[in-house]
Structure formats: structure tokens, C-alpha cells
Design an enzyme around this catalytic site. Structure first.
Site, PDB file in Angstrom:
ATOM      1  N   GLN A 205       0.671  -1.327   0.009  1.00 50.88           N
ATOM      2  CA  GLN A 205      -0.045  -0.124  -0.030  1.00 50.88           C
ATOM      3  C   GLN A 205       0.909   1.252   0.063  1.00 50.88           C
ATOM      4  O   GLN A 205       2.274   1.257   0.539  1.00 50.88           O
ATOM      5  CB  GLN A 205      -0.830   0.190   1.213  1.00 50.88           C
ATOM      6  CG  GLN A 205      -2.114  -0.903   1.078  1.00 50.88           C
ATOM      7  CD  GLN A 205      -2.934  -0.883   2.615  1.00 50.88           C
ATOM      8  OE1 GLN A 205      -2.261  -0.698   3.495  1.00 50.88           O
ATOM      9  NE2 GLN A 205      -4.078  -1.076   2.337  1.00 50.88           N
TER      10      GLN A 205
ATOM     11  N   THR B  17       2.230  -2.945   7.689  1.00 50.56           N
ATOM     12  CA  THR B  17       2.373  -4.520   7.287  1.00 50.56           C
ATOM     13  C   THR B  17       1.332  -4.917   6.566  1.00 50.56           C
ATOM     14  O   THR B  17       1.021  -6.188   6.391  1.00 50.56           O
ATOM     15  CB  THR B  17       2.037  -5.128   8.706  1.00 50.56           C
ATOM     16  OG1 THR B  17       3.133  -4.420   9.696  1.00 50.56           O
ATOM     17  CG2 THR B  17       2.284  -6.594   8.820  1.00 50.56           C
ATOM     18  N   HIS B  18       0.406  -4.106   5.740  1.00 50.18           N
ATOM     19  CA  HIS B  18      -0.514  -4.516   4.795  1.00 50.18           C
ATOM     20  C   HIS B  18       0.050  -5.019   3.482  1.00 50.18           C
ATOM     21  O   HIS B  18      -0.188  -4.531   2.497  1.00 50.18           O
ATOM     22  CB  HIS B  18      -1.596  -3.374   4.759  1.00 50.18           C
ATOM     23  CG  HIS B  18      -2.173  -2.869   5.719  1.00 50.18           C
ATOM     24  ND1 HIS B  18      -2.787  -1.876   5.846  1.00 50.18           N
ATOM     25  CD2 HIS B  18      -2.126  -3.620   6.961  1.00 50.18           C
ATOM     26  CE1 HIS B  18      -2.968  -1.519   7.225  1.00 50.18           C
ATOM     27  NE2 HIS B  18      -2.776  -2.675   7.923  1.00 50.18           N
ATOM     28  N   LEU B  19       0.935  -6.024   3.388  1.00 60.36           N
ATOM     29  CA  LEU B  19       1.227  -6.750   2.129  1.00 60.36           C
ATOM     30  C   LEU B  19      -0.057  -7.602   1.579  1.00 60.36           C
ATOM     31  O   LEU B  19      -0.905  -7.995   2.269  1.00 60.36           O
ATOM     32  CB  LEU B  19       2.412  -7.586   2.690  1.00 60.36           C
ATOM     33  CG  LEU B  19       3.715  -6.813   3.160  1.00 60.36           C
ATOM     34  CD1 LEU B  19       4.500  -7.952   3.909  1.00 60.36           C
ATOM     35  CD2 LEU B  19       4.472  -6.244   1.994  1.00 60.36           C
TER      36      LEU B  19
END
Lengths: 233, 592
Positions: free
Chosen positions: B346, B518-520
Site C-alpha cells: 500500500q 504491514t498490509h502486504l
């Protein structure tokens, strides 16, 4: 392994009492003032750093976060004691980092690629700075006036100095990070003495309940901080 | 000796896995859940006051992946040598029971319906030529209407607090005007606005935008969920992200699902069990079970299972597929294969606004999911035609509780001192009197941004590390710059005395050293074409039909919203089709 807490007696004592209202009522400043006085009478003895290294850490951390009109600096807040104690934790041995080789250098934005854990960075870094300081200023870092100490720190931060195997900038960042941790971590770990770091920021510490202060239209929070062990300011 | 047989084995113990385990045990299956990290429960990790120790928590990363055992390598471009991610920084995967669901913040979105069919939507409005060369823009293969019951179900499990706009076709409140119809309201009313969020709400509204309370899995009131699990009201202590909530207010698998699941005799949870591979039969079209290593005894065990569910963190799911030989690895040169394709992230930038010194923002007050957002520049909610980029960003004030060490380390830089008296003065002023406005945006997928196995570095188990090839692309940088430019007038209307608008810069490579999110996502995506997706629309492997892969790995694009709500809905969606169709007649749910 989790980092160990260094004051087991105090911790278990506090744990046994935390649930009780009377603890919060009774744990006024008296006992903690006495504890702080006792610490002052028997200064902290470093277990990782030698005398020269410890004097460096005290002096350099104080320049990074100096005493001024806003309040105490890193030295009075115990950042050096904090860093020395941290050196005995898994973190300082690099046990939470991926430390398998090969170690290949690359662009800075791909992150830390040295084979050194924090303990190594301090040993090599301090030796390197002392060497550099004696060469250029004829004295050890801790014995220089603040203006020259700042010159050296500026050179390290700017990346123009190599400390043997350790780039000056890497050592600078390690020292800056740990100094600020020691200034603002819970006093449990030896820094932030007397909650002085938190008082300056207006951080309430372990209060952790702000139900009545979600929106007070921009008014300052009125209560002084408290530590995990119940120390109040 | 025969292997232990179980109906279903589930890898990981976070949200996706816990939801699947609950659904499958309800269906009468015997389930073993394998978690490579330790057991974690709120009475231990969440016990006050140790739970709110910043040094031990977010700084020394108590609940996060131990990189000494396994990590990834990262490079920006295909001609570089990827280097190991040696220290946690840019992203922070969880480890231990609860996974990232234990240390998350709690922002609990649904999805913008157009994001599920972004390729179709962009082509309908702007034509196929609008999609830049090399961008792998794809649809999910599932619609919002199909997923709606599962979003609803997840919110009732998570105890989500929010402000609805439209329920069963009727406008009922002040929620997000861009949000789609709901079958029911949020189970709990929205959290209160912090002071910072309240002035953002006023300024955004006066500017003609449409502010709404962030949906939060931080309970605004006491709540008992679908499974009889109880939550206490959030007190805005600010210890959400990076911590185990001591008040049982933030939803986690540990609080909201596992207490019920642990009582089911058909359910077994094995912590400290690192899954080395999914075992396949000789045809590579059927999984026979999994092999795991007990990380304490170093003993290897193989389990036999009819059904294998991968519910580990996004990139660990992709890694397991690659080391097990499930599906065909993606090759960006020949543009073939699917496993590793459409790896996404993101675009998140945080801009700071300073208020007069008489105004205190009390940034330590907060809740992970609390705040006010606008969606006016998210998804397809605005005209991209003249702007010439795909994607968007919600913009919000999400005061989640700023701690002193994080504030101090992050302060300074960008031309201002990072130490000394001037730094100290600025730090104190910033901590007391400022707030942050985020542009929390999408990230598109590209042909040369992907995951594969690293040729050099290995984990402690001897397996190759996963390699990320990732950088920022022009489309996403321009999107971020545009949205950040829209923040300025809002900040001014909030009474800013100073502001620092932060955006991505042209040509700026991805930097692994600073926390972003941490929004992979992606890497094993869902879709309707086995040539361009590793999973079908039920998150079932096209190649190995008794393997389901649940998580943000299924997202073809990185969306502007936080991913957990979508992951939970996809888990319930997949579970529903396993229960109603697959178990009756195991095999592919979609013909390839």
C-alpha cells in the site's frame, strides 16, 4: 527469549499488590524517593562497558539529548545505565535479527547488512570514536568541551567518518536510538529516572485509561505520570 | 508407522486460520492447527501493567516474527541482488497464536465494491488504454453482493464499532456515503472521536467532503459475540498496535474465536510447529498432508489430511506454495505461472499538522481503529480521467496512541535536527501540539513486481528465503501526490500553524528501513482465470484442489482500506463453499 526485567524483587512485589486499591493509595513518593536516594549513594556499576566506554556513552548521550530549559538530559535520566543493562539482553546479542551470511553490502534503502550485533557495534564503535577523537583533538571524547563533542557527533551522523569496520553513521544511529529509548522507556530498565522523560513530554506512562479524556477540546491532560512499578512523579 | 490422520490441517493461527478452524469444526471435521510461534493468551501477554511496556512491546517487538529463524530478501528491481531483511522495520508480521490478529490496530473495513472489479470498472469508464503498460490490473472474481453476508458475519464476531450509512436500502445514519448497502447495522455504535479526529471531521465537512467514523474492532461497549466470547469497552489507553489488549476490547483470534474453539473436542492447536511443506502425491494435484518441525525438539512430523488450509501471513502462504510445488511459479520474463504474481503493498504517507501551543492533542490517547476518514479520494469515488492514474486513498486522522520512544526516534529529519537542544524542543512541541493525517492508499500490481525463492539466503530450516522484488511505480506515486495535495486545505481549516505534507517522490525506491505498513498483499491471488491467478474465486488452488489459501495473498491489488476485514470475509466465504459444496463432493469448485 524475551528481554528479562532486571529488578525481580521489586517486580514480584508490585505484581502482588497491583490489583489492590490500597496499593495505589499508599504508594506515594516516600518509598521511591528513598529508592532513588539509595541509587544516588551507590552509583550504577556498568557490567558490559568498561570505565572509558561508559564515560563515552554518558557524555555522548548527553549531547544527543542535553539538559536544557525543557528539563533533564540523558545523563541525569540514566540513559547510559539503560544502555549498559540492555547489553545483557537477547536484543544486544542480535538474537532477534537475521544474522546468517553471506553479508553483502548494497544500497542503503535495502537496510542493515553488517555482521555485527549491538554489542559489537558499541565495542567497535566506541573504540573507533576514541581513536578518531585522540587523533583529531588529542583527548578522549568525554574530556572534550561540548562544542567539539557536537562536531564529532555531527561528523558521525553525516557519514564522513569510518570507525574501522563500522561506518560512523551506523554507530551514530545505534547510539541515538538507544539513548532515546533510555530517556523514554519505563524506569524499570534503568533510564527515565524519576519519570523525567515522560514529565517533559506530558506522557502519563502506565495510566493507560483515558476514557474521560478522549476529547477535552484541546485541554492538556492534568495528571502526572506513573510507572509500571507504581512510581509517581 | 502410519501418519496421524485428520480431516483438515490448518497452517497458522491468525484470523484466517481461526475462522476456518471454527467453521470446519462446526461442520464436524477434526482439525489440527499448526502455529510456528508460541502459545499466546491475554491473561499472559495481555496482563496489565507489563502489557503496556513500550520497550518490551512495540520497540523490542515482543509479538512479532523472529527474523533470526526466517525472513525474506528484498530488492527494488530485477537487475539487483536482493538482500536479507535483517531487522524488522518496513513491515511487521506477527508470530505466535493470534498472528498479526493479536498485534493489529483494529481498523475493520469492508471493501469498496468497485475495488473487487477494478479492471472492469476502469475499462468501463476510461477504456483499456487507460491502464498503464506493465500493470496487471485484475478483478477478484467475486462481487460485494456475494460477500456481504460474510462481512456481516465477521463484524458480529469481531464486535465492530461503526457508523452505518445505508442498511437494507435505507439511509440510517452519518456513515460513509460511499459505502455500499448493508444487511444490518454495526453490532456496536462508533467509538467517540478523539479531539484530533473531531476537528478533522469539522474541517473535512466544511470543505464539502464526507467524513465518517472509522469502523473499529475496538469495542465501544461491552459485547458478547456470536461464539459467546466477551469483550470489554475500550478505554482509549492507546496500546493496540503492537500489543495484546489488556481490556479484551480489541478483537483478536485469541479473544473472539479461540476461547470457543479450544472447547471443541474436534480441535487441536499445536504451537511451536513450523510447517516445512505441504506434502503432495506424485501427480502434484492432490495434497496428502503436511510435514512440520517441532521448533523445541527439532523433531519432524508428517500429518495426513484430506484438506489443507494455508492461513499463515501473506508471504508465508506464498513461500509454502513455492517450496511445496503447489501451482506454477510466476516468471516475469515469460509472463507465465501464477505463484508469486501480483505482489502488492500500500502507499501510505503521514503528514503532520501543528496546532497553536495553547492546544493539546494528547496523542497518547487513542484506539487502534478510532478516527475519522473521508473516502472522497478512494477507489472509483472520484474522476480519474483528467488525473491519469488508477487507484486512490482514504484520508484520515487515526489517533491510535503515540508512545514516547516511537515519537522520539521518529522526530527530526527532513532538514530539522535529529538531536541536541533544538531537536528536544521540537520533539516536545510536536508531541504535545500536533496530529497526523494519513493518506492510506492503494498499490497496483506490475509485471516486474513479484515474489519468488531467493537463490542465496536460507532460513534456519535450510529452505530458501522468499525474495521480494518491489518498488514504487509512477502511477502510485502520482496517486499519492494528488491525494496528499488535497490534505492541505483541510489542514489549514483545522487551524494549522505549520504543516509537513509528506508524499512519495518520483523515482523514489521502496525503503525497507522505515515502518510503512504491514498490509502486504497478493502473490497467490484469486481470480477467474488459472493463467493469471493461483486461486479460484473460492480461494482454492487451481492446481491442487484440496488446498485452500486464505489471506491478503488473494488480493490482486493493494486496496486503500486496511485488509483484515476483507481477509475475514474471504475466510467465511471460502468456508461457506467448502461446507456447502466441497465437502459433499471434494474436487475443483470451478472448472479450469
Amino acid at each position: 527469549m524475551e528481554p528479562t526485567l532486571n529488578r525481580p524483587l521489586r517486580r514480584s512485589f508490585v505484581k502482588g499488590l497491583l490489583g489492590t486499591t490500597s496499593f495505589w493509595m499508599a504508594s506515594g513518593n516516600a518509598s521511591w524517593t528513598a529508592a532513588l536516594a539509595a541509587e544516588a549513594a551507590h552509583p550504577y556499576q556498568p557490567t558490559f562497558f568498561d570505565t572509558m566506554e561508559y564515560r563515552f556513552v554518558e557524555a555522548a548521550s548527553e549531547r544527543l539529548f542535553p539538559a536544557d530549559d525543557n528539563g533533564p538530559g540523558a545523563k541525569a535520566l540514566g540513559a547510559a545505565e539503560f544502555i549498559d543493562r540492555q547489553m545483557q539482553t537477547p536484543y544486544a546479542r542480535g538474537e532477534n535479527w537475521y544474522m546468517s551470511g553471506p553479508f553483502q553490502q548494497g544500497p542503503a534503502n535495502l537496510g542493515y547488512q553488517l555482521p555485527f550485533a549491538p554489542r559489537d557495534l558499541y565495542r567497535k564503535g566506541i573504540a573507533g570514536v576514541e581513536h578518531y577523537t585522540r587523533q583529531h583533538y588529542g583527548k578522549g571524547f568525554a574530556d572534550l568541551p561540548a562544542v567539539q563533542q557536537d562536531e564529532i557527533l555531527t561528523a558521525l551522523e553525516g557519514g564522513s567518518v569510518q570507525l574501522g569496520e563500522v561506518p560512523g553513521r551506523v554507530f551514530f544511529e545505534q547510539l541515538r536510538t538507544n539513548t532515546l529509548e533510555g530517556t523514554f522507556a519505563d524506569p524499570l530498565y534503568g533510564g527515565n529516572r524519576g519519570l523525567g522523560g515522560w514529565i517533559m513530554l506530558g506522557f502519563p506512562g502506565a495510566k493507560a485509561d483515558f476514557m474521560d479524556w478522549v476529547n477535552q477540546e484541546g485541554a492538556p491532560y492534568p495528571l502526572a505520570p506513573v510507572s509500571i512499578a507504581g512510581e509517581t512523579a | 508407522m502410519g501418519r496421524t490422520h485428520v480431516d483438515a490441517v490448518i497452517v497458522g493461527a491468525g484470523w484466517a486460520s481461526s475462522i476456518m478452524a471454527k467453521e470446519l469444526t462446526e461442520a464436524g471435521l477434526s482439525v489440527i492447527m499448526l502455529e510456528r510461534g508460541p502459545e499466546r493468551t491475554t491473561p499472559v501477554e495481555g496482563a496489565y501493567p507489563e502489557s503496556i511496556d513500550e520497550l518490551r512491546g512495540a520497540v523490542r517487538k515482543r509479538l512479532f516474527q523472529n527474523l533470526s529463524q526466517s525472513t525474506v530478501t528484498i530488492r527494488n528491481t530485477m537487475d539487483q541482488t536482493a538482500l536479507p531483511y535483517r531487522q524488522l522495520a518496513a513491515f511487521l508480521p506477527g508470530e505466535g497464536v493470534g498472528g498479526a490478529g493479536l498485534h493489529w490496530s483494529g481498523v475493520h473495513f469492508r471493501v469498496a465494491p468497485e475495488d473487487l472489479r477494478l479492471r472492469s470498472s476502469v475499462i468501463e469508464r476510461y477504456g483499456a488504454k487507460f491502464i498503464p503498460e506493465g500493470m496487471n490490473l485484475q478483478d477478484y472474481g467475486v462481487t460485494y453482493e456475494e460477500l456481504e453476508p460474510f462481512f456481516d458475519k465477521a463484524e458480529k464476531v469481531f464486535g465492530t464499532s461503526g457508523e452505518a450509512y445505508k442498511v437494507q436500502g435505507k439511509i440510517i445514519g452519518n456513515g460513509n456515503v460511499f459505502s455500499p448497502d448493508r444487511s444490518d447495522n454495526f453490532p456496536l455504535p462508533a467509538l467517540k472521536d478523539t479531539f484530533s479526529a473531531s476537528i478533522f471531521r469539522d474541517a473535512a465537512k466544511n470543505a464539502g467532503y464526507h467524513p465518517y467514523a472509522l469502523p473499529a474492532a475496538n469495542a465501544s461497549r461491552q459485547y458478547t459475540n456470536t461464539y459467546g466470547c466477551q469483550m470489554g469497552p475500550c478505554n482509549f489507553c492507546g496500546y493496540c498496535s503492537g500489543y495484546d489488549c489488556y481490556l479484551y476490547s480489541k478483537a483478536s483470534p485469541n479473544v473472539n474465536i479461540l476461547p470457543a474453539l479450544r472447547q471443541d473436542p474436534g480441535f487441536t492447536l499445536i504451537p511451536n510447529a513450523h510447517v516445512l511443506r505441504v506434502d503432495l502425491d506424485h501427480t502434484k494435484t492432490k495434497a496428502t498432508g503436511v510435514t512440520y518441525l517441532d521448533t523445541k525438539t527439532r523433531k519432524e512430523t508428517s500429518l495426513s489430511a484430506d484438506l489443507v488450509v494455508l492461513g499463515a501471513f501473506q508471504f508465508n502462504n506464498v513461500h509454502l506454495m513455492l517450496v511445496s510445488g503447489i501451482g506454477k511459479p510466476y516468471d516475469p520474463v515469460s509472463n507465465t505461472g501464477t505463484v508469486g504474481r501480483n505482489f502488492v503493498y500500500q502507499t501510505i504517507t503521514s503528514s503532520r499538522v501543528w496546532l497553536p501551543s495553547s492546544t493539546y492533542t494528547n496523542q497518547f490517547v487513542g484506539a487502534g481503529g478510532a478516527g475519522v476518514a473521508i473516502d472522497d479520494f478512494n477507489s472509483m469515488n472520484f474522476d480519474h480521467g483528467p488525473l491519469g492514474f488508477v487507484g486512490g486513498s482514504p484520508v484520515w486522522v487515526n489517533q491510535a496512541g503515540v508512545k514516547p520512544i516511537a515519537a522520539a526516534i521518529g522526530a527530526g529529519g527532513g532538514g530539522t535536527p535529529r538531536w541536541g537542544s533544538a531537536y528536544k524542543n521540537a520533539l516536545i512541541n510536536t508531541y504535545k501540539h500536533s496530529l497526523v493525517i494519513d493518506a492510506h492508499g492503494s498499490n497496483m500490481a506490475y509485471r516486474d513486481v513479484y515474489l519468488d525463492l531467493d537463490p542465496t539466503w536460507k532460513d534456519v530450516y535450510g529452505q530458501p528465503l522468499l525474495r521480494m522484488t518491489f518498488t514504487w511505480k509512477d502511477n502510485d506515486i502520482r496517486m499519492n501526490q494528488y491525494v496528499v495535495s488535497r490534505i492541505e486545505p483541510i489542514a489549514r481549516a483545522m487551524g494549522a500553524t505549520k504543516m509537513n505534507l509528506v508524499h512519495l517522490n518520483a523515482g523514489q525506491p521502496f525503503d525497507t528501513r522505515n515502518y510503512q505498513t504491514t498490509h502486504l498483499g497478493g502473490g497467490a491471488i484469486m481470480g477467474d482465470n488459472p493463467q493469471t491467478s493461483a486461486l479460484n474465486r473460492y480461494l482454492q488452488s487451481w492446481d491442487v484442489s484440496n488446498v485452500f489459501v486464505i489471506g491478503s495473498n488473494a488480493f490482486p491489488q493493494g486496496m486503500g482500506y486496511n485488509p483484515t476485514g476483507m481477509v475475514a470475509a474471504l475466510a467465511y466465504w471460502a468456508a461457506h463453499h467448502i461446507r456447502t459444496t466441497y465437502l459433499k463432493s471434494p474436487g475443483p469448485l470451478v472448472k479450469a
